[in-house]
Design an enzyme around this catalytic site. Structure first.
Site, mmCIF file in Angstrom:
data_model
loop_
_atom_site.group_PDB
_atom_site.id
_atom_site.type_symbol
_atom_site.label_atom_id
_atom_site.label_comp_id
_atom_site.label_asym_id
_atom_site.label_seq_id
_atom_site.Cartn_x
_atom_site.Cartn_y
_atom_site.Cartn_z
ATOM 1 C CG HIS A 17 -15.717 -30.253 -78.606
ATOM 2 N ND1 HIS A 17 -16.854 -30.967 -78.347
ATOM 3 C CD2 HIS A 17 -15.076 -30.921 -79.610
ATOM 4 C CE1 HIS A 17 -16.923 -32.014 -79.153
ATOM 5 N NE2 HIS A 17 -15.848 -32.016 -79.920
ATOM 6 C CE LYS A 41 -21.483 -38.689 -87.145
ATOM 7 N NZ LYS A 41 -20.068 -38.351 -87.058
ATOM 8 N NE ARG A 90 -10.486 -37.358 -79.120
ATOM 9 C CZ ARG A 90 -11.631 -37.804 -79.598
ATOM 10 N NH1 ARG A 90 -12.709 -37.768 -78.841
ATOM 11 N NH2 ARG A 90 -11.726 -38.286 -80.811
ATOM 12 C CB SER A 128 -19.807 -35.768 -78.951
ATOM 13 O OG SER A 128 -19.202 -34.506 -79.056
HETATM 14 O O1 PNS Z 1 -16.254 -33.598 -85.086
HETATM 15 P P1 PNS Z 1 -15.934 -34.362 -86.348
HETATM 16 O O2 PNS Z 1 -17.152 -35.132 -86.819
HETATM 17 O O3 PNS Z 1 -14.719 -35.227 -86.216
HETATM 18 O O4 PNS Z 1 -15.607 -33.249 -87.473
HETATM 19 C C1 PNS Z 1 -15.275 -33.625 -88.776
HETATM 20 C C2 PNS Z 1 -15.183 -32.389 -89.702
HETATM 21 C C3 PNS Z 1 -16.453 -31.579 -89.637
HETATM 22 C C4 PNS Z 1 -14.010 -31.547 -89.276
HETATM 23 C C5 PNS Z 1 -14.925 -32.931 -91.144
HETATM 24 O O5 PNS Z 1 -15.830 -33.961 -91.415
HETATM 25 C C6 PNS Z 1 -15.055 -31.868 -92.231
HETATM 26 O O6 PNS Z 1 -14.250 -30.964 -92.321
HETATM 27 N N1 PNS Z 1 -16.109 -32.015 -93.054
HETATM 28 C C7 PNS Z 1 -16.410 -31.092 -94.152
HETATM 29 C C8 PNS Z 1 -16.229 -31.794 -95.493
HETATM 30 C C9 PNS Z 1 -14.827 -31.606 -96.030
HETATM 31 O O7 PNS Z 1 -14.331 -30.496 -96.157
HETATM 32 N N2 PNS Z 1 -14.151 -32.716 -96.396
HETATM 33 C C10 PNS Z 1 -12.822 -32.671 -96.993
HETATM 34 C C11 PNS Z 1 -11.721 -33.021 -96.034
HETATM 35 S S1 PNS Z 1 -11.557 -34.773 -95.954
#
Ligand code: PNS
Length: 164
Positions: A17, A41, A90, A128
């Site tokens: 990150h 979560k 990645r 993570s």
């Molecule tokens: O580190 P992660 O868990 O892969 O991050 C995921 C994240 C936070 C980028 C994604 O879940 C997100 O943008 N969530 C906010 C909800 C949202 O906007 N959803 C619509 C797009 S599918």
């Protein structure tokens, strides 16, 4: 002025990150690290802890700010006048999920762009979850997470899983 958001769970932030944050901070005028508040979560670290850990490692990068958000990323972007989403890729395995998410965000607001950065080779295996697993079983996480938060992570894992 272009502002980008680097969204994620960051439970906890890893060197992968941090690599993306460093590189994105050179491409955009402002970068906001957006930490998702996800009631579904429960992570190892609560939101305040995640934000504090990230703040500790980005404190010397002047154009980077850390904020938490809930709900849709696009709504957080609209409220904060953010134009671009930065994501790290990645491996091919990340692609399908990221592609789907970027299309959904485009559908929600066609003015916003998602920009992908390839993770540096040395961090391409990092996540993570794997960091937490290694630390939980007493493995060494040196080099996997920013050094200034290594013991914050180890201490938290010891408190939560080993109850000492
Ligand atoms: O580190 P992660 O868990 O892969 O991050 C995921 C994240 C936070 C980028 C994604 O879940 C997100 O943008 N969530 C906010 C909800 C949202 O906007 N959803 C619509 C797009 S599918």
């Amino acid at each position: 002025m272009k502002t980008a958001v680097y969204p994620g769970s960051f439970d906890p932030i890893t060197n992968g990150h941090l690599d993306i944050i460093n590189r994105a901070s050179k491409v955009f005028d402002h970068l906001i690290v957006g930490v998702l508040i996800n009631p579904e979560k429960q992570g190892l670290f609560n939101i305040e802890e995640r934000v504090k850990l990230i703040q500790k490692v980005v404190k010397d990068i002047p154009n980077v700010k850390v904020e938490s958000f809930s709900g849709l990323l696009i709504d957080f972007m609209k409220k904060n006048d953010i134009q671009v989403i930065v994501k790290g890729l990645r491996a091919v395995s990340d692609f399908e999920y990221e592609f789907q998410m970027s299309l959904m965000n485009k559908k929600l607001d066609s003015d916003k762009e998602t920009v992908f950065m390839m993770t540096s080779a040395m961090n391409s295996y990092l996540s993570s979850s794997s960091v937490k697993q290694v630390a939980m079983f007493g493995g060494c996480i040196k080099g996997l997470v920013p050094e200034e938060i290594r013991f914050d992570i180890i201490n938290k894992i010891n408190r939560v899983y080993k109850k000492c």
